[in-house]
Design a protein around this motif. Structure first.
Motif, mmCIF file in Angstrom:
data_model
loop_
_atom_site.group_PDB
_atom_site.id
_atom_site.type_symbol
_atom_site.label_atom_id
_atom_site.label_comp_id
_atom_site.label_asym_id
_atom_site.label_seq_id
_atom_site.Cartn_x
_atom_site.Cartn_y
_atom_site.Cartn_z
ATOM 1 N N LEU A 1 -2.898 -1.634 -33.057
ATOM 2 C CA LEU A 1 -1.594 -2.253 -33.268
ATOM 3 C C LEU A 1 -1.748 -3.715 -33.677
ATOM 4 O O LEU A 1 -1.082 -4.197 -34.609
ATOM 5 N N ALA A 2 -2.626 -4.430 -33.011
ATOM 6 C CA ALA A 2 -2.847 -5.840 -33.331
ATOM 7 C C ALA A 2 -3.390 -6.010 -34.753
ATOM 8 O O ALA A 2 -2.957 -6.907 -35.482
ATOM 9 N N VAL A 3 -4.307 -5.138 -35.157
ATOM 10 C CA VAL A 3 -4.850 -5.218 -36.516
ATOM 11 C C VAL A 3 -3.749 -4.946 -37.537
ATOM 12 O O VAL A 3 -3.632 -5.653 -38.545
ATOM 13 N N LEU A 4 -2.929 -3.932 -37.290
ATOM 14 C CA LEU A 4 -1.826 -3.638 -38.213
ATOM 15 C C LEU A 4 -0.856 -4.802 -38.325
ATOM 16 O O LEU A 4 -0.400 -5.139 -39.425
ATOM 17 N N LEU A 5 -0.529 -5.426 -37.216
ATOM 18 C CA LEU A 5 0.378 -6.579 -37.249
ATOM 19 C C LEU A 5 -0.246 -7.764 -37.980
ATOM 20 O O LEU A 5 0.438 -8.480 -38.715
ATOM 21 N N GLN A 6 -1.554 -7.964 -37.818
ATOM 22 C CA GLN A 6 -2.224 -9.056 -38.536
ATOM 23 C C GLN A 6 -2.246 -8.773 -40.034
ATOM 24 O O GLN A 6 -2.015 -9.677 -40.843
ATOM 25 N N VAL A 7 -2.497 -7.535 -40.415
ATOM 26 C CA VAL A 7 -2.457 -7.167 -41.835
ATOM 27 C C VAL A 7 -1.059 -7.416 -42.392
ATOM 28 O O VAL A 7 -0.905 -7.913 -43.513
ATOM 29 N N ALA A 8 -0.035 -7.115 -41.610
ATOM 30 C CA ALA A 8 1.338 -7.356 -42.060
ATOM 31 C C ALA A 8 1.592 -8.847 -42.284
ATOM 32 O O ALA A 8 2.213 -9.239 -43.275
ATOM 33 N N VAL A 9 1.106 -9.691 -41.388
ATOM 34 C CA VAL A 9 1.300 -11.135 -41.525
ATOM 35 C C VAL A 9 0.613 -11.657 -42.787
ATOM 36 O O VAL A 9 1.074 -12.603 -43.412
ATOM 37 N N VAL A 10 -0.478 -11.009 -43.175
ATOM 38 C CA VAL A 10 -1.209 -11.432 -44.368
ATOM 39 C C VAL A 10 -0.612 -10.836 -45.642
ATOM 40 O O VAL A 10 -0.611 -11.485 -46.688
ATOM 41 N N CYS A 11 -0.063 -9.636 -45.560
ATOM 42 C CA CYS A 11 0.335 -8.914 -46.788
ATOM 43 C C CYS A 11 1.832 -8.877 -47.073
ATOM 44 O O CYS A 11 2.225 -8.648 -48.219
ATOM 45 N N VAL A 12 2.684 -9.062 -46.094
ATOM 46 C CA VAL A 12 4.135 -8.947 -46.307
ATOM 47 C C VAL A 12 4.694 -10.314 -46.705
ATOM 48 O O VAL A 12 4.515 -11.300 -45.977
ATOM 49 N N PRO A 13 5.389 -10.380 -47.844
ATOM 50 C CA PRO A 13 5.822 -11.683 -48.380
ATOM 51 C C PRO A 13 6.666 -12.535 -47.435
ATOM 52 O O PRO A 13 6.425 -13.742 -47.312
ATOM 53 N N PHE A 14 7.675 -11.956 -46.747
ATOM 54 C CA PHE A 14 8.501 -12.822 -45.896
ATOM 55 C C PHE A 14 7.715 -13.309 -44.678
ATOM 56 O O PHE A 14 7.991 -14.384 -44.144
ATOM 57 N N THR B 1 -1.666 -10.286 -25.189
ATOM 58 C CA THR B 1 -0.712 -9.375 -24.545
ATOM 59 C C THR B 1 -1.283 -7.969 -24.439
ATOM 60 O O THR B 1 -1.950 -7.649 -23.460
ATOM 61 N N ALA B 2 -1.019 -7.122 -25.407
ATOM 62 C CA ALA B 2 -1.389 -5.699 -25.312
ATOM 63 C C ALA B 2 -2.888 -5.483 -25.080
ATOM 64 O O ALA B 2 -3.259 -4.732 -24.167
ATOM 65 N N PRO B 3 -3.795 -6.100 -25.856
ATOM 66 C CA PRO B 3 -5.212 -5.863 -25.575
ATOM 67 C C PRO B 3 -5.627 -6.324 -24.173
ATOM 68 O O PRO B 3 -6.396 -5.645 -23.492
ATOM 69 N N ALA B 4 -5.116 -7.468 -23.747
ATOM 70 C CA ALA B 4 -5.471 -7.968 -22.416
ATOM 71 C C ALA B 4 -4.933 -7.049 -21.321
ATOM 72 O O ALA B 4 -5.620 -6.767 -20.337
ATOM 73 N N LEU B 5 -3.711 -6.568 -21.493
ATOM 74 C CA LEU B 5 -3.142 -5.651 -20.500
ATOM 75 C C LEU B 5 -3.871 -4.321 -20.491
ATOM 76 O O LEU B 5 -4.076 -3.712 -19.432
ATOM 77 N N ALA B 6 -4.295 -3.849 -21.664
ATOM 78 C CA ALA B 6 -5.027 -2.579 -21.732
ATOM 79 C C ALA B 6 -6.370 -2.674 -21.021
ATOM 80 O O ALA B 6 -6.881 -1.668 -20.515
#
Length: 194
Positions: free
Chosen positions: A165-178, A54-59
């Motif tokens: 943004l994509a890196v931050l979201l990936q870090v969240a998927v790895v680090c946030v418990p829910f 999405t975002a990287p491809a559109l950018a």
């Protein structure tokens, strides 16, 4: 650019799944109860597509044109958009992404080519993150088929913002418990990130 990026990134996903299942015994994916285990889960693949397509491809759509675009001869009307050179490049980049992802998975799993000591969830999380980061790097690689990915690296601030943004979201998927529960991931420690 857009086609080269999306096709090569998706080839990386398809080849990861195909080669991971075909080579399950080699990389240690068949040690779990005697059944073959897939390298990535469906939710993880959907997340990768959402994050990188999405975002990287559109950018990339607002990326400046190549320096030599006016020096090249125009395409003939009969030329294909996806020519043989692009097809070879797409498969080559996809194979590199798949190899990096499956090697990371193998490093984490016990058994296989490289004997790791992590569980399936941790090894899969490492492989999942490797594929995301490989696809994000592929944004720069797909910008040109003629020059290095490092040429004019900072000419598109929107691309950098989309990647951040994509890196931050990936870090969240790895680090946030829910999110760990939703994507069947686990937190990684420092060496696992490397």
């Amino acid at each position: 650019k857009f086609l080269r990026y999306l096709l090569s990134s998706n080839a990386g996903e398809v080849l990861t799944m195909l080669l991971g299942v075909l080579g399950a015994g080699v990389i240690g994916l068949d040690d779990v109860g005697g059944a073959v285990v897939v390298p990535l889960l469906a939710t993880q693949i959907l997340w990768i597509n959402l994050l990188t397509d999405t975002a990287p491809a559109l950018a990339m759509g607002v990326d400046p044109p190549p320096d030599d675009v006016m020096a090249r001869p125009p395409r003939r009307i009969t030329d294909r958009v996806i020519d043989a050179e692009m097809q070879v490049g797409v498969v080559f980049v996809g194979l590199i992404m798949a190899a990096a992802t499956l090697l990371t998975l193998d490093i984490g799993l016990p058994g296989g080519l490289v004997d790791g000591s992590d569980g399936l969830t941790e090894a899969r999380t490492m492989a999942f993150t490797t594929l995301v980061l490989a696809q994000l790097f592929n944004c720069f690689n797909a910008r040109s088929d003629r020059v290095s990915a490092f040429h004019h690296l900072f000419t598109n601030p929107l691309l950098w913002a989309a990647i951040a943004l994509a890196v931050l979201l990936q870090v969240a998927v790895v680090c946030v418990p829910f999110l760990n529960d939703a994507f069947d991931t686990t937190s990684l420690d420092g060496p696992d990130w490397l």
